[in-house]
Structure formats: structure tokens, C-alpha cells
Design a protein around this motif. Structure first.
Motif, short mmCIF file in Angstrom:
data_model
loop_
_atom_site.label_atom_id
_atom_site.label_comp_id
_atom_site.label_asym_id
_atom_site.label_seq_id
_atom_site.Cartn_x
_atom_site.Cartn_y
_atom_site.Cartn_z
N PHE A 111 7.19 10.79 -2.26
CA PHE A 111 6.51 10.02 -3.31
C PHE A 111 5.33 9.24 -2.74
CE2 PHE A 111 5.83 6.28 -5.92
CZ PHE A 111 5.85 6.80 -7.21
N LEU A 112 5.53 8.60 -1.60
CA LEU A 112 4.44 7.84 -0.99
C LEU A 112 3.30 8.76 -0.55
CD1 LEU A 112 6.59 5.32 1.05
CD2 LEU A 112 5.10 4.75 -0.88
N LEU A 113 3.64 9.93 -0.05
CA LEU A 113 2.59 10.88 0.34
C LEU A 113 1.83 11.39 -0.89
CD1 LEU A 113 4.60 12.86 3.01
CD2 LEU A 113 2.49 11.58 3.44
N ASP A 114 2.54 11.55 -2.00
CA ASP A 114 1.90 12.02 -3.24
C ASP A 114 1.06 10.94 -3.90
OD1 ASP A 114 3.10 14.47 -2.89
OD2 ASP A 114 4.74 14.09 -4.31
N HIS A 115 1.24 9.68 -3.46
CA HIS A 115 0.50 8.56 -4.05
C HIS A 115 -0.19 7.75 -2.96
CE1 HIS A 115 2.15 9.05 -8.15
NE2 HIS A 115 3.22 9.50 -7.51
N PRO A 116 -1.21 8.33 -2.35
CA PRO A 116 -1.91 7.65 -1.25
C PRO A 116 -2.59 6.35 -1.69
CG PRO A 116 -3.13 9.60 -1.96
CD PRO A 116 -1.82 9.64 -2.64
N GLU A 117 -2.71 6.15 -3.00
CA GLU A 117 -3.31 4.90 -3.48
C GLU A 117 -2.38 3.70 -3.28
OE1 GLU A 117 -0.93 6.50 -6.99
OE2 GLU A 117 -2.15 7.34 -5.36
N ILE A 118 -1.11 3.95 -2.99
CA ILE A 118 -0.18 2.86 -2.72
C ILE A 118 -0.36 2.40 -1.28
CG2 ILE A 118 2.25 2.18 -2.54
CD1 ILE A 118 2.91 4.27 -4.66
N PRO A 119 -0.82 1.17 -1.07
CA PRO A 119 -1.02 0.72 0.32
C PRO A 119 0.31 0.38 0.99
CG PRO A 119 -1.57 -1.06 -1.22
CD PRO A 119 -1.23 0.15 -2.06
N HIS A 120 0.46 0.83 2.20
CA HIS A 120 1.67 0.51 2.96
C HIS A 120 1.38 0.63 4.45
CE1 HIS A 120 2.40 4.76 4.00
NE2 HIS A 120 2.09 5.05 2.74
N GLY A 121 2.22 0.00 5.23
CA GLY A 121 2.11 0.11 6.67
C GLY A 121 2.77 1.38 7.18
N PRO A 122 2.88 1.52 8.51
CA PRO A 122 3.56 2.70 9.06
C PRO A 122 5.03 2.71 8.64
CG PRO A 122 2.40 1.45 10.77
CD PRO A 122 2.42 0.60 9.55
N VAL A 123 5.50 3.86 8.19
CA VAL A 123 6.90 4.03 7.81
C VAL A 123 7.52 5.02 8.79
CG1 VAL A 123 8.52 4.75 6.03
CG2 VAL A 123 6.42 3.54 5.39
N THR A 176 6.99 10.00 11.34
CA THR A 176 6.16 8.85 10.96
C THR A 176 5.34 9.17 9.72
OG1 THR A 176 5.94 8.21 13.28
CG2 THR A 176 4.39 7.21 11.71
N LEU A 177 5.40 8.26 8.76
CA LEU A 177 4.51 8.30 7.60
C LEU A 177 3.36 7.36 7.91
CD1 LEU A 177 4.73 9.58 4.69
CD2 LEU A 177 5.50 7.34 3.94
N PRO A 178 2.15 7.86 8.13
CA PRO A 178 1.05 7.00 8.57
C PRO A 178 0.70 5.91 7.55
CG PRO A 178 0.52 9.32 8.91
CD PRO A 178 1.75 9.27 8.05
N ALA A 179 0.19 4.82 8.05
CA ALA A 179 -0.20 3.69 7.19
C ALA A 179 -1.36 4.06 6.29
CB ALA A 179 -0.56 2.49 8.05
N THR A 180 -1.38 3.48 5.11
CA THR A 180 -2.53 3.61 4.20
C THR A 180 -3.21 2.27 3.98
OG1 THR A 180 -1.10 3.31 2.26
CG2 THR A 180 -1.48 5.57 3.00
N SER A 181 -2.66 1.21 4.58
CA SER A 181 -3.22 -0.14 4.43
C SER A 181 -4.09 -0.49 5.62
CB SER A 181 -2.08 -1.17 4.31
OG SER A 181 -2.58 -2.49 4.29
N GLN A 182 -5.09 -1.33 5.37
CA GLN A 182 -5.94 -1.82 6.45
C GLN A 182 -5.37 -3.08 7.09
OE1 GLN A 182 -8.63 0.06 7.43
NE2 GLN A 182 -7.71 1.43 5.90
N LYS A 183 -4.29 -3.61 6.52
CA LYS A 183 -3.66 -4.81 7.08
C LYS A 183 -2.82 -4.45 8.31
CE LYS A 183 -3.01 -7.31 2.68
NZ LYS A 183 -1.97 -7.93 1.82
N ALA A 184 -2.50 -5.45 9.09
CA ALA A 184 -1.61 -5.26 10.24
C ALA A 184 -0.16 -5.38 9.77
CB ALA A 184 -1.92 -6.30 11.31
N VAL A 185 0.32 -4.34 9.11
CA VAL A 185 1.67 -4.34 8.55
C VAL A 185 2.65 -3.86 9.61
CG1 VAL A 185 3.12 -3.55 6.64
CG2 VAL A 185 0.64 -3.72 6.33
N PRO A 186 3.76 -4.56 9.82
CA PRO A 186 4.74 -4.09 10.80
C PRO A 186 5.27 -2.70 10.43
CG PRO A 186 5.26 -6.33 10.09
CD PRO A 186 4.18 -5.83 9.19
N ALA A 187 5.55 -1.89 11.43
CA ALA A 187 6.16 -0.58 11.19
C ALA A 187 7.62 -0.77 10.78
CB ALA A 187 6.07 0.28 12.44
#
Length: 411
Positions: A156-168, A62-73
Motif C-alpha cells: 500500500f505504501l509503495l502504491d501511494h508514494p504521496e504518503i510521506p514516511h521514513g525508512p521502513v 527496506t522500504l525507502p523513505a519518501t520524506s525529507q525529514k530525518a525520520v527514525p527507521a
């Protein structure tokens, strides 16, 4: 991403992960776990603490979410095994830098040539870096390219925590090439709402359809008599089976069909004077077409058997998998978001249908709607397999853009 994705890919393809149709275990070959252990180590080194391999060789992370929204996994899935069709042992990948066109002669077996006439996609690879084998093995881009792309996008997503995303969610399966890829997947543990398999071909092509598939088994019991006294008494099961196959319409064979045409394919037969078993695979994009072909096959069988009144037969239909479009049409956002991500990497999405099966189809009917995304590979299941490094990078970028689209469109 270019150097990172190439480095991963070259490391993965030299690990022999060929699956085995004759094995009843899962994974069908223990050597698939060799790649699995490498991937778990790399995922944990990235910081994905939950990365692990289960007893069946499946990898979860699991790549943890960085967004505060309720984004689907969202899950990204690829398979670790390579096809049994051709050797996957001692793979020697070759990198042809700055390809300038023309046929590619493979150095380990110069009789094997990747020809432009048979690979028109090579025309758009000028200036790119092409990876092949030496011609003595598969390359394994199906589906180690997908694995390298998912791993590179995750880093890439881990190296750029400023990119908001849901759980991957990340899922790597075993035994996809022998039709068992989703058999032991634990969807509850995976915890994803929607998924995407990275297991396609030409960049830009996305797939929301696959064949519906059944297997038909015909078992025939003939009448065995000594040939010296057989007149009027023998009913040879070999002849009966041969007549059934001979009456199949030639235009309904896989060698005569393309596009959205289905087929009836006798895939295996064992026969003696006394008994015969014929296995068929039936394919059609529509279930009604599947049933029509099965009825035709049974009608032919019944007509042939009428000429052998002392013989008997059984006709058994076994469901294999169904067209994932039936599920995906109920969740249009899955394809809508994918199409937007494809456009964001500079491509025009081309919707195509798979003339075969996919883990995504099985997962869709298990409860995880799951279309298929391009990886950039070509000529799968053969020693002429090839892939462009830059196309792999486009695929990895598509993953990144896709998780961004899901976050942006979440409430």
C-alpha cells in the motif's frame, strides 16, 4: 486491502513452517525457508531490491523513505514458524463469508467446534469474513497473519508514494515459537531505531509488557540400594523429586493464576532410583517476584533434601528473557505513536501485558525497543484458531497510520 490481505494469508498458511524444539539448528526446520523464499520473491517483485534471506532463514528488506525529514527507521517484525503444539501440515483454510453468529463446526473434524461461549470476540464479527482450518491442523495465523499484514501495508505504501514516511524495515524471523526468534537477528544489518512485532491478538490491544522468565534445573543424586536390603540405606531420587513438586503451593501454578500473577511450573522431569532431574519455568512481570519464587523453590528443595542426608542436589537458575517494559519506558514515543495510530483506525488502544514471551522482548534488550501490535487472531496453537479478514485489514491500516505518525512527529 481486504482482498489482497486475504489472498496473501491463504497462500502463506498452506506452507508448512512448523518449528522443532528438539533440533539444535536455526532454523530448526528447513521447511521454514520455503515460506522465506516466497516472501523474498514477493518483496523483490514489489521493488525492494535489498530483500534477502540469510543462512538462518531470517528475511530482511527496506522500504525507502519518501520524506525529507530525518525520520527514525522503523521495523515491523513477524515470525514465519508455527507452533509445535499441533500439526501444521496440509492446512486447509476455510473462509466463512458474512458470518451471522453462532458456533462454527469445523468440517474436517466435526467434533471440533469454535464456540461463542469460549470466543466472546466472535460477537463483534457479525457480517465479517472468518478464516478457520478444517479442524485437523493449526491455521497458522500466529504469525502468518502478521506477515500478511506487513506485506499488504508495504505494498500500500509503495502504491501511494504521496504518503510521506521514513525508512521502513521489514524483518521476518524463524523459530519464535521455540524461543529462538531473535537469536540470529543482525540488528546492525537491519538498521532500525525502533520496532514493532505484529504478533498480538484482539484488535485494539497493544502490549508493552511481557513476563520476565527464568528456567530452574534441579538435579538430585539419591542412594541406590537393592530393595531387598534397602532399609535405612536407600534414598530414592524419585521420591525426593516427587516431594519437592508436592510441596509447591497450588495457588502458584499456571493453572491457578491469571492477569499479573506469576507462577512456578514444573515443566519436565526424568527420574530413576539413583537420580532425578526436574525442570521448572518461573514467570513474573517483576524481576523481584521472579527471585522470590526462585527462593521459595530453593527453600522447599533444601527442606526436602534435609530428610535425605546421604543424597545431594544442584539448583541452577538460567535467565531466559525479561519484561520489555523496562526498555520501552525509556522510549515513551514508541508507545505514544502507536496509541495515536490505533485511534486513527477508529479503535481505542487497550494496553495489555503478555503472559508469555515475544520476539519483541528479546529485540528490546538487544537494542531495538519493540512492543507488540494486534493481528486479529484468536485461539492460537490449536485447531480452533480463527481470524477475521476485516480485522487483518485494520491491523495493516494500523501499520500505515503508524509510519505516518512517526513522519509527522519527526523534526
Amino acid at each position: 486491502m481486504t482482498s489482497a490481505i486475504l489472498d496473501r494469508f491463504l497462500r502463506y498458511v498452506v506452507i508448512d513452517t512448523q518449528s522443532d524444539r528438539t533440533s539444535s539448528s536455526q532454523p530448526s526446520t528447513e521447511k521454514q525457508k520455503n515460506l522465506g523464499r516466497v516472501l523474498v520473491d514477493e518483496l523483490q517483485a514489489m521493488g525492494l531490491a535489498d530483500a534477502h534471506m540469510d543462512e538462518h532463514g531470517n528475511i530482511y528488506a527496506t522500504l525507502p523513505a519518501t520524506s525529507q525529514k530525518a525520520v527514525p527507521a522503523i521495523c515491523f517484525c513477524s515470525h514465519m514458524d508455527t507452533a509445535p503444539d499441533f500439526s501444521g501440515t496440509n492446512v486447509k483454510p476455510q473462509v466463512l463469508r458474512n458470518y451471522q453468529g453462532g458456533d462454527i463446526v469445523l468440517p474436517g473434524d466435526t467434533s471440533r467446534v469454535i464456540r461463542v461461549s469460549e470466543n466472546p470476540e466472535l460477537a463483534r464479527q457479525i457480517g465479517k469474513d472468518i478464516v478457520t482450518t478444517d479442524g485437523t491442523t493449526l491455521l497458522g495465523a500466529d504469525d502468518k497473519a502478521g506477515i500478511a499484514e506487513i506485506m499488504t501495508a508495504a505494498q500500500f505504501l509503495l502504491d501511494h508514494p504521496e504518503i510521506p514516511h521514513g525508512p521502513v524495515k521489514i524483518l521476518f524471523t524463524t523459530d519464535e515459537e521455540i524461543g529462538r526468534g531473535a537469536d540470529k537477528v543482525d540488528l546492525k544489518k537491519l538498521g532500525a531505531a525502533f520496532g514493532y512485532t505484529m504478533d498480538g491478538s484482539t484488535v485494539g490491544e497493544i502490549e508493552n509488557e511481557n513476563f520476565s522468565a527464568d528456567e530452574v534445573k534441579i538435579s538430585i543424586t539419591g542412594v541406590a540400594i537393592h530393595p531387598g536390603t534397602a532399609k535405612g540405606r536407600m534414598e530414592n531420587a524419585i521420591r525426593i523429586a516427587s516431594q519437592i513438586i508436592a510441596r509447591l503451593p497450588r495457588d502458584l501454578g499456571p493453572e491457578a493464576t491469571e492477569g499479573r500473577q506469576g507462577f512456578i511450573h514444573p515443566s519436565d522431569m526424568t527420574a530413576t532410583l539413583e537420580g532425578a532431574d526436574i525442570n521448572f519455568i518461573i514467570r513474573d512481570f517483576d524481576v523481584s517476584g521472579l527471585h522470590d519464587k526462585e527462593k521459595l523453590l530453593e527453600d522447599i528443595t533444601r527442606e526436602v533434601m534435609a530428610g535425605f542426608p546421604a543424597s545431594t542436589y544442584s539448583f541452577t537458575v538460567l535467565e531466559q528473557y525479561r519484561n520489555m517494559k523496562m526498555v520501552l519506558d525509556q522510549h515513551p514515543q514508541v508507545m505514544d505513536n502507536l496509541a495515536e495510530a490505533v485511534r486513527r483506525v477508529g479503535l481505542e488502544p487497550k494496553l495489555t501485558a503478555i503472559r508469555g514471551g515475544t520476539d519483541g522482548a528479546r529485540l528490546s534488550f538487544m537494542g531495538l525497543p519493540c512492543p507488540n501490535i494486534y493481528t486479529g487472531g484468536h485461539a492460537y496453537h490449536s485447531p480452533l484458531e480463527w481470524i477475521s479478514v476485516q480485522d487483518m485489514e485494520i491491523s495493516a491500516r494500523t501499520i500505515v497510520e503508524l509510519v505516518k505518525v512517526w513522519e509527522e512527529r519527526a523534526i
